[in-house]
Write an enzyme that holds these catalytic residues in place. Structure first.
Site, PDB file in Angstrom:
ATOM      1  N   GLU A 149       4.585  -4.928   7.639  1.00 12.20           N
ATOM      2  CA  GLU A 149       3.910  -4.097   8.219  1.00 12.20           C
ATOM      3  C   GLU A 149       4.238  -3.883   9.729  1.00 12.20           C
ATOM      4  OE1 GLU A 149       2.813  -6.390   6.182  1.00 12.20           O
ATOM      5  OE2 GLU A 149       1.217  -5.411   5.100  1.00 12.20           O
ATOM      6  N   GLY A 178       0.818  -5.051   1.129  1.00 15.66           N
ATOM      7  CA  GLY A 178      -0.385  -4.914   0.125  1.00 15.66           C
ATOM      8  C   GLY A 178      -0.251  -5.713  -1.017  1.00 15.66           C
ATOM      9  N   ALA A 182       0.897  -1.196   0.092  1.00 14.40           N
ATOM     10  CA  ALA A 182      -0.122  -0.068  -0.175  1.00 14.40           C
ATOM     11  C   ALA A 182       0.866   1.180  -0.018  1.00 14.40           C
ATOM     12  CB  ALA A 182      -0.944  -0.023   1.288  1.00 14.40           C
ATOM     13  N   GLU A 206      -0.315  -9.207  -0.263  1.00 14.28           N
ATOM     14  CA  GLU A 206      -1.815  -9.775  -0.047  1.00 14.28           C
ATOM     15  C   GLU A 206      -2.768  -9.683  -1.309  1.00 14.28           C
ATOM     16  OE1 GLU A 206      -1.906  -6.277   2.674  1.00 14.28           O
ATOM     17  OE2 GLU A 206      -2.180  -8.022   4.493  1.00 14.28           O
TER      18      GLU A 206
HETATM   19  N1  DAK Z   1       4.455   3.296  -1.006  1.00 18.77           N
HETATM   20  C1  DAK Z   1       5.013   4.518  -1.549  1.00 18.77           C
HETATM   21  N2  DAK Z   1       5.894   4.600  -2.328  1.00 18.77           N
HETATM   22  C2  DAK Z   1       6.982   3.240  -2.658  1.00 18.77           C
HETATM   23  C3  DAK Z   1       6.517   2.128  -1.647  1.00 18.77           C
HETATM   24  C4  DAK Z   1       5.329   2.011  -1.116  1.00 18.77           C
HETATM   25  N3  DAK Z   1       4.971   1.027  -0.481  1.00 18.77           N
HETATM   26  N4  DAK Z   1       7.434   1.278  -2.158  1.00 18.77           N
HETATM   27  C5  DAK Z   1       8.357   1.708  -2.809  1.00 18.77           C
HETATM   28  N5  DAK Z   1       8.008   3.322  -3.262  1.00 18.77           N
HETATM   29  C6  DAK Z   1       8.539   4.216  -3.910  1.00 18.77           C
HETATM   30  C7  DAK Z   1       9.722   4.661  -3.068  1.00 18.77           C
HETATM   31  O1  DAK Z   1       9.337   5.848  -2.097  1.00 18.77           O
HETATM   32  C8  DAK Z   1      10.680   5.376  -4.349  1.00 18.77           C
HETATM   33  O2  DAK Z   1      10.222   6.509  -4.646  1.00 18.77           O
HETATM   34  P1  DAK Z   1      11.015   7.752  -4.981  1.00 18.77           P
HETATM   35  O3  DAK Z   1      11.927   7.902  -3.884  1.00 18.77           O
HETATM   36  O4  DAK Z   1      12.033   7.272  -6.194  1.00 18.77           O
HETATM   37  O5  DAK Z   1      10.036   8.875  -5.364  1.00 18.77           O
HETATM   38  C9  DAK Z   1      10.189   4.219  -5.458  1.00 18.77           C
HETATM   39  O6  DAK Z   1       9.265   3.650  -5.104  1.00 18.77           O
HETATM   40  C10 DAK Z   1      11.440   3.288  -5.669  1.00 18.77           C
HETATM   41  O7  DAK Z   1      11.658   2.698  -4.265  1.00 18.77           O
HETATM   42  P2  DAK Z   1      13.168   2.525  -3.572  1.00 18.77           P
HETATM   43  O8  DAK Z   1      14.127   3.685  -3.890  1.00 18.77           O
HETATM   44  O9  DAK Z   1      12.927   2.390  -2.152  1.00 18.77           O
HETATM   45  O10 DAK Z   1      13.820   1.107  -4.510  1.00 18.77           O
HETATM   46  P3  DAK Z   1      14.737   0.370  -3.857  1.00 18.77           P
HETATM   47  O11 DAK Z   1      14.852  -0.784  -4.672  1.00 18.77           O
HETATM   48  O12 DAK Z   1      15.920   0.923  -3.063  1.00 18.77           O
HETATM   49  O13 DAK Z   1      13.946  -0.746  -2.547  1.00 18.77           O
HETATM   50  C11 DAK Z   1      12.038  -1.696  -1.695  1.00 18.77           C
HETATM   51  C12 DAK Z   1      12.652  -1.365  -2.976  1.00 18.77           C
HETATM   52  C13 DAK Z   1      10.569  -2.495  -2.236  1.00 18.77           C
HETATM   53  C14 DAK Z   1      12.729  -2.703  -0.673  1.00 18.77           C
HETATM   54  C15 DAK Z   1      11.482  -0.491  -0.868  1.00 18.77           C
HETATM   55  O14 DAK Z   1      10.883   0.294  -1.730  1.00 18.77           O
HETATM   56  C16 DAK Z   1      10.383  -0.605  -0.041  1.00 18.77           C
HETATM   57  O15 DAK Z   1      10.993  -1.069   1.182  1.00 18.77           O
HETATM   58  N6  DAK Z   1       9.524  -0.230   0.044  1.00 18.77           N
HETATM   59  C17 DAK Z   1       8.408  -0.325   1.098  1.00 18.77           C
HETATM   60  C18 DAK Z   1       7.993  -1.906   1.205  1.00 18.77           C
HETATM   61  C19 DAK Z   1       6.872  -1.913   2.251  1.00 18.77           C
HETATM   62  O16 DAK Z   1       7.070  -1.585   3.291  1.00 18.77           O
HETATM   63  N7  DAK Z   1       5.504  -2.137   1.803  1.00 18.77           N
HETATM   64  C20 DAK Z   1       4.546  -2.549   2.753  1.00 18.77           C
HETATM   65  C21 DAK Z   1       4.005  -1.250   2.803  1.00 18.77           C
HETATM   66  S1  DAK Z   1       2.784  -1.365   4.304  1.00 18.77           S
HETATM   67  C22 DAK Z   1      -4.689  -1.330   5.629  1.00 18.77           C
HETATM   68  C23 DAK Z   1      -4.735  -2.445   4.602  1.00 18.77           C
HETATM   69  C24 DAK Z   1      -3.536  -2.713   4.167  1.00 18.77           C
HETATM   70  C25 DAK Z   1      -2.166  -2.073   4.349  1.00 18.77           C
HETATM   71  C26 DAK Z   1      -2.241  -0.927   5.528  1.00 18.77           C
HETATM   72  C27 DAK Z   1      -3.479  -0.700   6.042  1.00 18.77           C
HETATM   73  N8  DAK Z   1      -5.933  -1.014   6.161  1.00 18.77           N
HETATM   74  C28 DAK Z   1      -7.151  -1.857   6.287  1.00 18.77           C
HETATM   75  C29 DAK Z   1      -6.339   0.408   6.733  1.00 18.77           C
HETATM   76  C30 DAK Z   1      -1.055  -2.311   3.858  1.00 18.77           C
HETATM   77  C31 DAK Z   1       0.052  -1.776   4.342  1.00 18.77           C
HETATM   78  C32 DAK Z   1       1.346  -1.970   3.506  1.00 18.77           C
HETATM   79  O17 DAK Z   1       1.310  -2.667   2.311  1.00 18.77           O
END
Ligand code: DAK
Length: 258
Positions: free
Chosen positions: A131, A108, A63, A111
């Protein structure tokens, strides 16, 4: 649409989440457009759907953390509902959905792949529910679906530890059905979709319902669900053609989805 593309190749539909600059992260617009794309699939023609991400690095990196970071409680609930509704729509979509996971499938992203019927992935795929490292629980069904697919022990290890796993481990624990070199992923997804599409479509749909609905209830109720869906096939042309072809020792002429 801004972030979703949809193409139909005969009986196969392909939905691509296309927001590569953010590694295809799911923001509200992506979720809304995905919902609309699913509504637009022509179920008379399309018999199997493939869901994938644009680019060579990421399926869906979760997400959108930027969008979520400023949500109020009410906005968080609305965002969660939007996601859950579209994930459920995928899960209960009448035809099978194959997730072709081409890179990161985190939060997400993992998921949404688990809302699909079958997952296959590329060698560079990474799965995880990170998360708890962000101070939240998986919110789009991760705690529920991961445990059902890989078992509670593995799911708890991954979720409590925010531990990502690579394609090989995902295969070993049964999270994906197969792993391919990246360039072979979509051809493999299409081949699998074509195999499914060749079979009697109403029977395939009924199998999806029987498996999904049967898993939610006890075995006594589950076999009743199966019986009804089995019986339903006998009202179809395709059952008559399928069995006649066998008895006449010939190939099925065509399953007509009726
Ligand atoms: N959201 C927004 N932007 C993201 C992103 C994300 N999840 N993942 C990556 N990006 C963006 C980065 O910010 C970056 O943007 P710029 O800085 O270039 O503008 C671009 O994508 C490239 O990412 P990186 O520079 O970080 O690329 P790397 O190769 O160095 O790293 C990575 C790739 C996938 C390991 C890293 O980007 C990363 O760790 N991303 C986050 C992964 C993560 O934690 N995903 C889980 C998110 S939490 C809910 C329901 C569902 C959810 C929540 C609430 N409710 C029912 C209320 C779900 C939550 C989630 O999914």
């Amino acid at each position: 649409m801004e972030f979703i593309t949809y193409e139909a190749e005969g009986q196969i539909g392909i939905i691509t989440i296309n927001r590569p600059k953010a590694l295809n992260a799911l923001n509200s617009t992506v979720l809304e457009e995905l919902d609309k794309a699913l509504d637009a699939v022509d179920l008379q023609t399309v018999r199997c759907l493939i869901l994938t991400g644009a680019g060579e690095k990421s399926f869906v990196a979760g997400a959108d953390i930027g969008e979520m970071s400023t949500l109020t409680k009410a906005e968080g609930e609305a965002f969660g509902k939007k996601g859950n509704d579209v994930f459920r729509k995928l899960e209960t979509f009448p035809i099978p959905v194959i997730a072709a996971v081409n890179g990161f499938a985190l939060g997400g992203g993992c998921e949404i792949s688990m809302s699909c019927d079958i997952r296959i992935c590329s060698e560079n795929a990474v799965f995880g529910q990170p998360e708890v490292g962000l101070g939240i629980t998986p919110g789009f069904g991760g705690t529920q679906r991961l445990a059902r697919i890989v078992g509670t022990g593995k799911a708890k290890e991954m979720i409590y530890g925010a531990r990502n796993i690579k394609a090989e481990e995902a295969y070993r624990i049964g999270l994906v059905n197969n792993v391919y070199p990246l360039e072979e992923l979509m051809p493999a997804a299409k081949k699998l979709a074509a195999t499914i599409a060749r079979n009697a479509p109403i029977a395939v749909r009924n199998c999806k319902r029987a498996i999904n609905e049967g898993l939610q209830v006890d075995m006594d109720q589950a076999v009743v669900i199966e019986e009804k869906l089995f019986g339903n096939c006998f009202e179809t042309y395709d059952q008559k053609e399928g069995m006649a072809a066998f008895l006449e020792k010939r190939k099925v002429e065509a399953f007509l989805n009726k």
